[in-house]
Motif scaffolding. Structure first.
Motif, PDB file in Angstrom:
ATOM      1  N   UNK A   8       0.843  -1.210   0.000  1.00 60.65           N
ATOM      2  CA  UNK A   8       0.000   0.000   0.000  1.00 60.65           C
ATOM      3  C   UNK A   8       0.875   1.255   0.000  1.00 60.65           C
ATOM      4  N   UNK A   9       1.902   1.253   0.863  1.00 51.05           N
ATOM      5  CA  UNK A   9       2.797   2.423   0.915  1.00 51.05           C
ATOM      6  C   UNK A   9       3.550   2.596  -0.405  1.00 51.05           C
ATOM      7  N   UNK A  10       4.039   1.474  -0.946  1.00 53.07           N
ATOM      8  CA  UNK A  10       4.881   1.531  -2.150  1.00 53.07           C
ATOM      9  C   UNK A  10       4.118   2.058  -3.366  1.00 53.07           C
ATOM     10  N   UNK A  11       2.809   1.775  -3.406  1.00 56.19           N
ATOM     11  CA  UNK A  11       2.010   2.225  -4.561  1.00 56.19           C
ATOM     12  C   UNK A  11       1.117   3.420  -4.204  1.00 56.19           C
ATOM     13  N   UNK A  53      -2.299  -8.642  -5.542  1.00 60.51           N
ATOM     14  CA  UNK A  53      -2.582  -7.468  -4.721  1.00 60.51           C
ATOM     15  C   UNK A  53      -1.782  -6.260  -5.241  1.00 60.51           C
ATOM     16  N   UNK A  54      -0.492  -6.490  -5.538  1.00 55.78           N
ATOM     17  CA  UNK A  54       0.348  -5.385  -6.022  1.00 55.78           C
ATOM     18  C   UNK A  54      -0.147  -4.883  -7.384  1.00 55.78           C
ATOM     19  N   UNK A  55      -0.504  -5.804  -8.274  1.00 56.94           N
ATOM     20  CA  UNK A  55      -1.000  -5.388  -9.599  1.00 56.94           C
ATOM     21  C   UNK A  55      -2.250  -4.519  -9.459  1.00 56.94           C
ATOM     22  N   UNK A  56      -3.127  -4.937  -8.548  1.00 55.32           N
ATOM     23  CA  UNK A  56      -4.365  -4.170  -8.340  1.00 55.32           C
ATOM     24  C   UNK A  56      -4.084  -2.787  -7.782  1.00 55.32           C
ATOM     25  N   UNK A 116       3.477  -7.146 -17.839  1.00 63.32           N
ATOM     26  CA  UNK A 116       4.168  -6.692 -16.635  1.00 63.32           C
ATOM     27  C   UNK A 116       5.678  -6.713 -16.883  1.00 63.32           C
ATOM     28  N   UNK A 117       6.401  -5.848 -16.183  1.00 63.51           N
ATOM     29  CA  UNK A 117       7.864  -5.907 -16.261  1.00 63.51           C
ATOM     30  C   UNK A 117       8.346  -6.930 -15.234  1.00 63.51           C
TER      31      UNK A 117
END
Ligand SMILES: Cc1cc2nc3c(=O)[nH]c(=O)nc-3n(C[C@H](O)[C@H](O)[C@H](O)COP(=O)(O)OP(=O)(O)OC[C@H]3O[C@@H](n4cnc5c(N)ncnc54)[C@H](O)[C@@H]3O)c2cc1C
Length: 313
Positions: free
Chosen positions: A213-216, A239-242, A276-277
């Protein structure tokens, strides 16, 4: 536990690293024994699957100057070779393999030398060029973060790994976001007491989500922060992709996923083909036994691979 014992056994290691059985295991998790083979593997990954590589010369917790010199020379040689091959000059380094246990000042000097080699090898080449500092046990966390910040302050290309199992990581992440740094998030391959660490899988995963959450976040984007999510965990990857999508981060450009060579390769290929990379942590060198044993220990099904390799030797 058995895998940890096997990973640390000098006798088994010496046998495995020189046997036919060992070769079968090594080819799954290791890109080769030398710089040429490693760069060839990185070239094939990009050409065949649009997957990038971070090269890692194997050898950890080194306590002799000769081995430190060998490690530093290999990191510099691979940086030059990646530049010549027009690939990302992306090299992963453990502080303890470049001398941290012998003399932190020597490790610092070596890290600067490697970062300078990466900067000069990547001059004029497009791509993402980086000295990626791996994060080892919590005894070296502060030193690794200081090293990262100093190299960054010198204008050299550097990134650092943070571990979700440590409670301090929320604060470390906030500080690195404010700097606009590049951070690779992992769960953590080490253990520590409940005073400083999350100790259950569930807690580590929950903290990973909070860190993602913080990173995105919008603040991270505005600061020029670059998130790297390094996991084989489907839920965390989704979760990160979303979060990236919802917060307006550009797929294939603003962030990346990283995995280990030989682990869930089909997933890496699928994500890359989906835009995605993706980068693979790509180890090379002769000292591959501890690395391969840890990978096998992470998944019980891999015990079969070990047994088959040993039986067929
Ligand atoms: C690129 C990269 C860099 C890393 N750098 C560091 C570092 O600097 N410091 C550090 O402490 N740790 C590092 N790690 C290790 C990390 O901390 C975890 O220990 C490791 O990634 C396992 O956690 P996981 O998130 O993949 O999830 P897990 O919960 O372990 O695995 C998720 C899923 O993947 C499958 N899986 C996991 N491993 C394997 C395997 N070997 N073979 C087949 N399937 C498997 C599992 O079965 C499960 O289904 C790194 C990991 C990666 C991917």
């Amino acid at each position: 536990m058995t895998m940890i014992k096997l990973a640390r056994s000098q006798r088994v290691k010496a046998w495995a690293q020189s046997s036919r059985a060992g070769t079968a295991l090594a080819t799954r998790y290791v890109a080769g024994s030398n710089v040429v083979e490693a760069v060839d593997c990185a070239t094939q990954l990009l050409r065949n699957s649009q997957i990038r590589a971070s090269l890692f010369y194997l050898g950890e917790y080194v306590d002799t100057s000769d081995l430190v010199a060998e490690n530093v020379a290999a990191k510099i040689a691979v940086a030059k070779a990646l530049g010549k091959a027009d690939l990302d000059v992306h090299v992963s380094v453990d502080p303890t393999q470049i001398g941290h246990q012998i003399d932190p000042a020597m490790a610092r000097q070596n890290a600067f030398r490697i970062a300078e080699a990466i900067a000069s090898a990547s001059l004029g080449h497009e791509g993402s060029h980086m000295l990626m500092l791996d994060m080892e046990d919590q005894g070296v966390t502060d030193a690794t973060l200081t090293l990262h910040n100093d190299i960054r302050a010198a204008g050299l290309p550097v990134a650092v790994t943070l571990q979700a199992y440590l409670k301090r990581t929320t604060n470390d992440m906030k500080e690195l976001i404010a700097l606009g740094a590049t951070v690779r998030l992992v769960k953590g391959a080490f253990a520590a007491g409940r005073d400083v660490a999350y100790t259950t899988r569930c807690e580590v995963k929950e903290n990973s989500r909070n860190l993602i959450d913080l990173m995105f976040s919008k603040e991270a984007k505005a600061a020029g922060f670059k998130p790297i999510i390094a996991t084989h965990d489907d839920e965390l990857r989704q979760y990160a992709s979303q979060r990236a999508k919802v917060q307006g981060w550009l797929k294939g450009a603003d962030y990346e996923f990283e995995m280990l060579l030989g682990v869930r390769s089909e997933l890496a290929a699928w994500q890359a083909s989906n835009g995605e990379r993706v980068r693979l942590y790509t180890p090379f060198g002769n000292d591959w036994w501890p690395h391969a044993m840890r990978r096998i220990g992470e998944n019980p099904a891999n015990g079969l691979l070990l047994a088959r390799s040993l039986v067929s030797s």
